[in-house]
Write a protein that holds these residues in place. Sequence first.
Motif, PDB file in Angstrom:
ATOM      1  N   UNK A  44      62.802 -55.519  60.455  1.00 12.35           N
ATOM      2  CA  UNK A  44      63.875 -56.055  60.828  1.00 12.35           C
ATOM      3  C   UNK A  44      65.183 -55.090  60.777  1.00 12.35           C
ATOM      4  N   UNK A  45      65.634 -54.829  59.782  1.00 12.58           N
ATOM      5  CA  UNK A  45      66.942 -53.952  59.140  1.00 12.58           C
ATOM      6  C   UNK A  45      66.573 -53.295  60.458  1.00 12.58           C
ATOM      7  N   UNK A  46      65.398 -52.247  60.408  1.00 16.61           N
ATOM      8  CA  UNK A  46      65.257 -50.958  61.337  1.00 16.61           C
ATOM      9  C   UNK A  46      65.797 -51.349  62.610  1.00 16.61           C
ATOM     10  N   UNK A  51      68.770 -47.383  59.431  1.00 14.88           N
ATOM     11  CA  UNK A  51      67.389 -46.174  59.189  1.00 14.88           C
ATOM     12  C   UNK A  51      67.581 -45.219  58.136  1.00 14.88           C
ATOM     13  N   UNK A  52      68.258 -45.337  56.697  1.00 10.71           N
ATOM     14  CA  UNK A  52      67.825 -45.385  55.753  1.00 10.71           C
ATOM     15  C   UNK A  52      67.649 -46.369  54.414  1.00 10.71           C
ATOM     16  N   UNK A  53      66.722 -45.714  54.106  1.00 10.44           N
ATOM     17  CA  UNK A  53      65.766 -46.493  53.466  1.00 10.44           C
ATOM     18  C   UNK A  53      65.114 -45.559  52.092  1.00 10.44           C
ATOM     19  N   UNK A  54      65.051 -46.321  51.216  1.00 11.18           N
ATOM     20  CA  UNK A  54      64.236 -45.654  49.848  1.00 11.18           C
ATOM     21  C   UNK A  54      63.721 -46.918  49.187  1.00 11.18           C
ATOM     22  N   UNK A  55      62.270 -46.784  49.697  1.00 10.90           N
ATOM     23  CA  UNK A  55      61.289 -48.008  49.626  1.00 10.90           C
ATOM     24  C   UNK A  55      60.561 -47.768  48.141  1.00 10.90           C
ATOM     25  N   UNK A  56      59.918 -48.653  47.973  1.00  7.59           N
ATOM     26  CA  UNK A  56      58.889 -48.395  46.565  1.00  7.59           C
ATOM     27  C   UNK A  56      57.596 -49.631  46.144  1.00  7.59           C
ATOM     28  N   UNK A  81      53.833 -47.773  50.652  1.00  4.65           N
ATOM     29  CA  UNK A  81      54.926 -47.180  51.915  1.00  4.65           C
ATOM     30  C   UNK A  81      54.643 -46.028  52.757  1.00  4.65           C
ATOM     31  N   UNK A  82      53.605 -44.991  52.390  1.00  4.91           N
ATOM     32  CA  UNK A  82      53.257 -45.015  53.718  1.00  4.91           C
ATOM     33  C   UNK A  82      52.457 -45.424  54.500  1.00  4.91           C
ATOM     34  N   UNK A  83      52.406 -46.807  54.765  1.00  4.73           N
ATOM     35  CA  UNK A  83      51.686 -47.429  56.470  1.00  4.73           C
ATOM     36  C   UNK A  83      53.120 -48.070  56.763  1.00  4.73           C
ATOM     37  N   UNK A  84      54.541 -47.845  56.318  1.00  2.52           N
ATOM     38  CA  UNK A  84      55.039 -48.959  56.454  1.00  2.52           C
ATOM     39  C   UNK A  84      56.293 -47.814  56.672  1.00  2.52           C
ATOM     40  N   UNK A  85      56.543 -46.044  56.202  1.00  4.36           N
ATOM     41  CA  UNK A  85      57.239 -45.335  56.520  1.00  4.36           C
ATOM     42  C   UNK A  85      56.876 -44.873  58.318  1.00  4.36           C
ATOM     43  N   UNK A  86      55.152 -44.874  58.379  1.00  4.88           N
ATOM     44  CA  UNK A  86      55.051 -44.789  60.021  1.00  4.88           C
ATOM     45  C   UNK A  86      55.341 -45.173  60.774  1.00  4.88           C
ATOM     46  N   UNK A  87      55.239 -46.924  60.348  1.00  2.00           N
ATOM     47  CA  UNK A  87      56.059 -48.151  61.110  1.00  2.00           C
ATOM     48  C   UNK A  87      56.728 -48.119  61.666  1.00  2.00           C
ATOM     49  N   UNK A  88      57.747 -47.396  60.977  1.00  2.97           N
ATOM     50  CA  UNK A  88      59.298 -47.104  60.458  1.00  2.97           C
ATOM     51  C   UNK A  88      59.826 -45.788  61.542  1.00  2.97           C
ATOM     52  N   UNK A  89      59.158 -44.860  61.264  1.00  5.94           N
ATOM     53  CA  UNK A  89      58.934 -44.027  62.037  1.00  5.94           C
ATOM     54  C   UNK A  89      58.720 -43.666  63.353  1.00  5.94           C
ATOM     55  N   UNK A  90      58.008 -44.624  63.747  1.00  7.54           N
ATOM     56  CA  UNK A  90      57.016 -45.195  65.064  1.00  7.54           C
ATOM     57  C   UNK A  90      58.247 -45.708  65.554  1.00  7.54           C
ATOM     58  N   UNK A  91      59.383 -46.163  64.736  1.00  9.93           N
ATOM     59  CA  UNK A  91      60.589 -47.325  65.581  1.00  9.93           C
ATOM     60  C   UNK A  91      61.248 -46.243  65.921  1.00  9.93           C
ATOM     61  N   UNK A  93      62.080 -42.516  64.878  1.00  9.95           N
ATOM     62  CA  UNK A  93      61.903 -40.930  64.472  1.00  9.95           C
ATOM     63  C   UNK A  93      63.116 -40.861  63.398  1.00  9.95           C
ATOM     64  N   UNK A  94      64.437 -41.267  63.714  1.00 17.90           N
ATOM     65  CA  UNK A  94      65.329 -40.810  62.773  1.00 17.90           C
ATOM     66  C   UNK A  94      65.769 -40.771  61.636  1.00 17.90           C
ATOM     67  N   UNK A  95      64.459 -42.107  61.551  1.00 16.63           N
ATOM     68  CA  UNK A  95      64.542 -42.486  59.822  1.00 16.63           C
ATOM     69  C   UNK A  95      64.833 -41.749  59.192  1.00 16.63           C
ATOM     70  N   UNK A  96      65.739 -41.518  58.190  1.00 16.76           N
ATOM     71  CA  UNK A  96      65.865 -41.240  56.752  1.00 16.76           C
ATOM     72  C   UNK A  96      64.765 -42.404  55.522  1.00 16.76           C
ATOM     73  N   UNK A  97      63.892 -41.691  55.327  1.00 19.11           N
ATOM     74  CA  UNK A  97      62.823 -42.154  54.355  1.00 19.11           C
ATOM     75  C   UNK A  97      62.203 -41.441  52.866  1.00 19.11           C
TER      76      UNK A  97
END
Length: 212
Positions: A44-46, A51-56, A81-91, A93-97
């Motif tokens: 939702x935030x993306x 676009x800048x997230x720190x996720x654990x 975290x890997x799966x969510x990172x892939x979803x966010x980058x698909x949405x 690609x300039x996401x900073x994770x």
Amino acid sequence: MADGVVGWDAVLEGHLTAGQRRVLASARIGMAGAGGLGSNCAVFLARTGIRDFVIADPDVVALSNLNRQHFFPRHLGLPKVEALGAVLRELNPSAVLRLEQRALDGPSACALFAGCDIVVEAVDDPEVKKSLVEALLLAGHRVVSASGMAGWGGAPMTARKLGSRLVVVGDHVSGIGPGMPPLAPRVVMAAAMEADAVLEMLLGKCSESPGT
């Protein structure tokens, strides 16, 4: 748009002012958890331009997660975290994770999320939830937390402001247990309320005539 890549400034220019878009694009959001709350809240935030997230999160995507978490069968067995990172980058690609497959306690959360503008608490265990929120507040963070989202129907969900740096969303009563399963409608509702609380912290109250 080239090769299916969209520019999020163009996506949002009809919805948010240039100043609002700049605030969101420059914000860094910490996510303590990437399950039902965290995965949906991050998406939702993306979609609002963050676009800048720190996720654990220490876990991997399991079959039982697909009923409420923003994952798909192709993600089964992957670290969340890997799966969510892939979803966010698909949405976007300039996401900073920064993605960390690990559990957090109070001190490690404060260290990991140093530099984040807001931290979203999105863990399951009530004791861990309490310790994380307390430690993050003591460290000076702004925090959005959730409490009560089990079952269906039930008490209305609200957002409670507790002081100047904490918002707790949910129905505040319904714990997960026998006869009270975690299901998509109320879990995602709480995740959306967490995302909305983050936006209000960053942008202030919504106005019909926002400034530029």
